[in-house]
Design an enzyme around this catalytic site. Sequence first.
Site, PDB file in Angstrom:
ATOM      1  N   ASP A 135       3.982  -4.293  -5.851  1.00  0.00           N
ATOM      2  CA  ASP A 135       3.985  -4.307  -4.460  1.00  0.00           C
ATOM      3  C   ASP A 135       3.519  -5.894  -4.192  1.00  0.00           C
ATOM      4  OD1 ASP A 135       4.534  -3.873  -1.785  1.00  0.00           O
ATOM      5  OD2 ASP A 135       2.471  -2.974  -1.558  1.00  0.00           O
ATOM      6  N   TYR A 189       3.092  -9.253  -0.991  1.00  0.00           N
ATOM      7  CA  TYR A 189       2.288  -9.314   0.048  1.00  0.00           C
ATOM      8  C   TYR A 189       2.918 -10.715   0.796  1.00  0.00           C
ATOM      9  CZ  TYR A 189      -2.333 -10.159   2.376  1.00  0.00           C
ATOM     10  OH  TYR A 189      -3.410 -10.296   3.096  1.00  0.00           O
ATOM     11  N   HIS A 248       1.495 -10.591   8.655  1.00  0.00           N
ATOM     12  CA  HIS A 248       0.635  -9.567   7.998  1.00  0.00           C
ATOM     13  C   HIS A 248      -0.331 -10.229   7.229  1.00  0.00           C
ATOM     14  CE1 HIS A 248      -0.322  -5.904   6.048  1.00  0.00           C
ATOM     15  NE2 HIS A 248      -0.349  -6.290   4.784  1.00  0.00           N
ATOM     16  N   ARG A 279     -11.862 -11.669   6.578  1.00  0.00           N
ATOM     17  CA  ARG A 279     -12.655 -12.677   6.579  1.00  0.00           C
ATOM     18  C   ARG A 279     -12.448 -13.517   7.807  1.00  0.00           C
ATOM     19  NH1 ARG A 279      -8.960 -12.462   2.406  1.00  0.00           N
ATOM     20  NH2 ARG A 279      -7.394 -14.114   3.506  1.00  0.00           N
ATOM     21  N   GLU A 320       1.978   1.526   5.237  1.00  0.00           N
ATOM     22  CA  GLU A 320       2.552   0.068   5.293  1.00  0.00           C
ATOM     23  C   GLU A 320       3.942   0.139   4.977  1.00  0.00           C
ATOM     24  OE1 GLU A 320      -0.946  -2.808   3.371  1.00  0.00           O
ATOM     25  OE2 GLU A 320       0.689  -2.074   2.101  1.00  0.00           O
ATOM     26  N   GLU A 331       7.540  -0.891   4.415  1.00  0.00           N
ATOM     27  CA  GLU A 331       8.152  -1.955   3.717  1.00  0.00           C
ATOM     28  C   GLU A 331       9.586  -1.635   3.156  1.00  0.00           C
ATOM     29  OE1 GLU A 331       5.615  -2.995   0.315  1.00  0.00           O
ATOM     30  OE2 GLU A 331       3.869  -2.259   1.467  1.00  0.00           O
ATOM     31  N   ASP A 354       3.827   2.487   1.628  1.00  0.00           N
ATOM     32  CA  ASP A 354       2.968   2.197   0.776  1.00  0.00           C
ATOM     33  C   ASP A 354       1.620   2.602   1.464  1.00  0.00           C
ATOM     34  OD1 ASP A 354       1.831   1.495  -1.782  1.00  0.00           O
ATOM     35  OD2 ASP A 354       1.172  -0.503  -0.997  1.00  0.00           O
ATOM     36  N   ARG A 374      -7.675   2.110   3.666  1.00  0.00           N
ATOM     37  CA  ARG A 374      -8.431   0.865   3.922  1.00  0.00           C
ATOM     38  C   ARG A 374      -9.694   0.810   3.464  1.00  0.00           C
ATOM     39  NH1 ARG A 374      -4.065  -2.239   3.776  1.00  0.00           N
ATOM     40  NH2 ARG A 374      -2.462  -1.585   5.632  1.00  0.00           N
ATOM     41  N   GLN A 402      -9.956   0.490  -0.130  1.00  0.00           N
ATOM     42  CA  GLN A 402      -9.601  -0.730  -0.514  1.00  0.00           C
ATOM     43  C   GLN A 402     -10.444  -1.752  -0.354  1.00  0.00           C
ATOM     44  OE1 GLN A 402      -6.051  -1.745   1.590  1.00  0.00           O
ATOM     45  NE2 GLN A 402      -5.871  -3.782   0.829  1.00  0.00           N
ATOM     46  N   TYR A 429     -11.914  -3.837  -3.770  1.00  0.00           N
ATOM     47  CA  TYR A 429     -10.517  -4.905  -4.009  1.00  0.00           C
ATOM     48  C   TYR A 429     -11.112  -6.220  -4.351  1.00  0.00           C
ATOM     49  CZ  TYR A 429     -10.936  -7.970   0.079  1.00  0.00           C
ATOM     50  OH  TYR A 429     -11.331  -8.751   0.892  1.00  0.00           O
ATOM     51  N   LYS A 466      -4.703   2.205  -3.020  1.00  0.00           N
ATOM     52  CA  LYS A 466      -3.362   2.329  -2.871  1.00  0.00           C
ATOM     53  C   LYS A 466      -2.504   3.032  -4.006  1.00  0.00           C
ATOM     54  CE  LYS A 466      -2.583  -1.667  -0.536  1.00  0.00           C
ATOM     55  NZ  LYS A 466      -1.582  -1.862   0.629  1.00  0.00           N
ATOM     56  N   THR A 471       3.033   6.660  -3.011  1.00  0.00           N
ATOM     57  CA  THR A 471       3.955   5.790  -2.443  1.00  0.00           C
ATOM     58  C   THR A 471       5.230   6.317  -2.300  1.00  0.00           C
ATOM     59  OG1 THR A 471       3.034   3.587  -3.526  1.00  0.00           O
ATOM     60  CG2 THR A 471       5.260   3.462  -2.591  1.00  0.00           C
ATOM     61  N   THR A 531       3.991  -5.409   3.323  1.00  0.00           N
ATOM     62  CA  THR A 531       3.908  -4.855   4.522  1.00  0.00           C
ATOM     63  C   THR A 531       4.942  -5.924   5.534  1.00  0.00           C
ATOM     64  OG1 THR A 531       1.927  -3.909   4.515  1.00  0.00           O
ATOM     65  CG2 THR A 531       2.634  -4.007   6.627  1.00  0.00           C
ATOM     66  N   GLU A 563      -3.464  -3.359  11.580  1.00  0.00           N
ATOM     67  CA  GLU A 563      -2.778  -4.417  12.601  1.00  0.00           C
ATOM     68  C   GLU A 563      -2.568  -4.058  13.841  1.00  0.00           C
ATOM     69  OE1 GLU A 563       0.065  -7.500  10.313  1.00  0.00           O
ATOM     70  OE2 GLU A 563       0.183  -5.403   9.286  1.00  0.00           O
TER      71      GLU A 563
END
Length: 400
Positions: free
Chosen positions: A117, A119, A124, A133, A190, A192, A222, A226, A229, A233, A242, A246, A333, A347
């Site tokens: 997968d 990114y 996104h 962050r 997600e 996709e 997917d 969260r 994750q 992560y 994750k 899927t 995504t 989001e």
Amino acid sequence: MTTWLELADDDPFGVHNLPLCAFGAGCFSWVGVRIGDRILNLAGAEHEGLVEAGGAFDGAHTLNKFLAQGRPTWIRVREQLTELFTGPKHRSAVEPLLFNLADVRLNLPFEVADYVDFYSFEEHATNLGKLFRPGAEPLLPNWRHLPVGYHGRAGTVVVSGTDIPRPWGQRKRPDESAPTYGPSERLDIEAELGFVVGTDSEGAVGVDDFREHVFGAVLVNDWSARDLQAWEYQPLGPFTGKSFRTSISPWVVPLDALDAAKVPGRRQEPEVLPYLRGREHYGYDIRLEVFWNETLIARPPFESMYWTPAQQLAHLTVNGAFARTGDLYASGTISGGVAEETGSFIERTWNGAQPVRLADGSARSFLLDGDTVTISATAPGVDRAVVAFGEVTGTVVKQS
């Protein structure tokens, strides 16, 4: 194109589309091709000499044997199917091999060899960078130089309609000093598009060889926990948050059905390294729709993709990794520049700070048990036709 089948002129599963699938009835299963609301049994068609795929459909329960035949066979079979559905003289031979869609079950269309997968949507990645962050640069230094991705679990890819058990794992709430174990409290989706590899490679696949190796595309959800994750992560990326499930759509839309949907790829700065350059730089004009319990909440635009599917495959194999028949790699995504174009609920609701209102009047941020998510998509086809991808749907259930 005109067909002898009784289809509306604007049927999105007309002769211009012809997505492949795996299906069954009773204790039998086959591979097939969709035309309108019917499916042609391809094993029967090959047995009767109507198509020639080197025996790839005989006794096949998935599309893998056909995918492995390569592009010359893909083109020939597509041409033969087009002739079967447009030439009235074939009607008496084809009709006995047609199944009504309502009378069959749809199976996982291909055996998934590997799952990766990506990114690859700037909007996104920027949104998640701001959420995860705050106060820092949203995009990490490598993002504009290579297609970032992670290696998922092929064994947990399931076909549309399969229930999604709520995952359990470690999560650490902001007000806790240590992690706890339990069901995910921030289950997300997600939206996709996934690309299905047909032919193997002996190593790196160049950008210009994309069409020689990739047969078609499917819709992908997917599912993402969260809270799991966020805790796990760093520093190696997504794992149990994750890998639990899927979902993919049952229809594999051939790339040849999407030629009219090709659009110029986005400008990439700084200039990418040579192995990510090709004679063409293009994406696809595909529009998705995301429904949460039948409420339409987003329309993510695939054409905004930063890293193209061809570049993704080139990077996936640049280190000498093999591409294999049945490999699935997803776009990442799909999100545009406004909230109504985002392909994830983290989001869409800005991590829960701006809940969405569903048709039942509830204000929601993340998925509850019993919630159903459905993702659909369409693309422009030849002569103003529409190419449909069908749907990928799943309902969250409490894990027993």
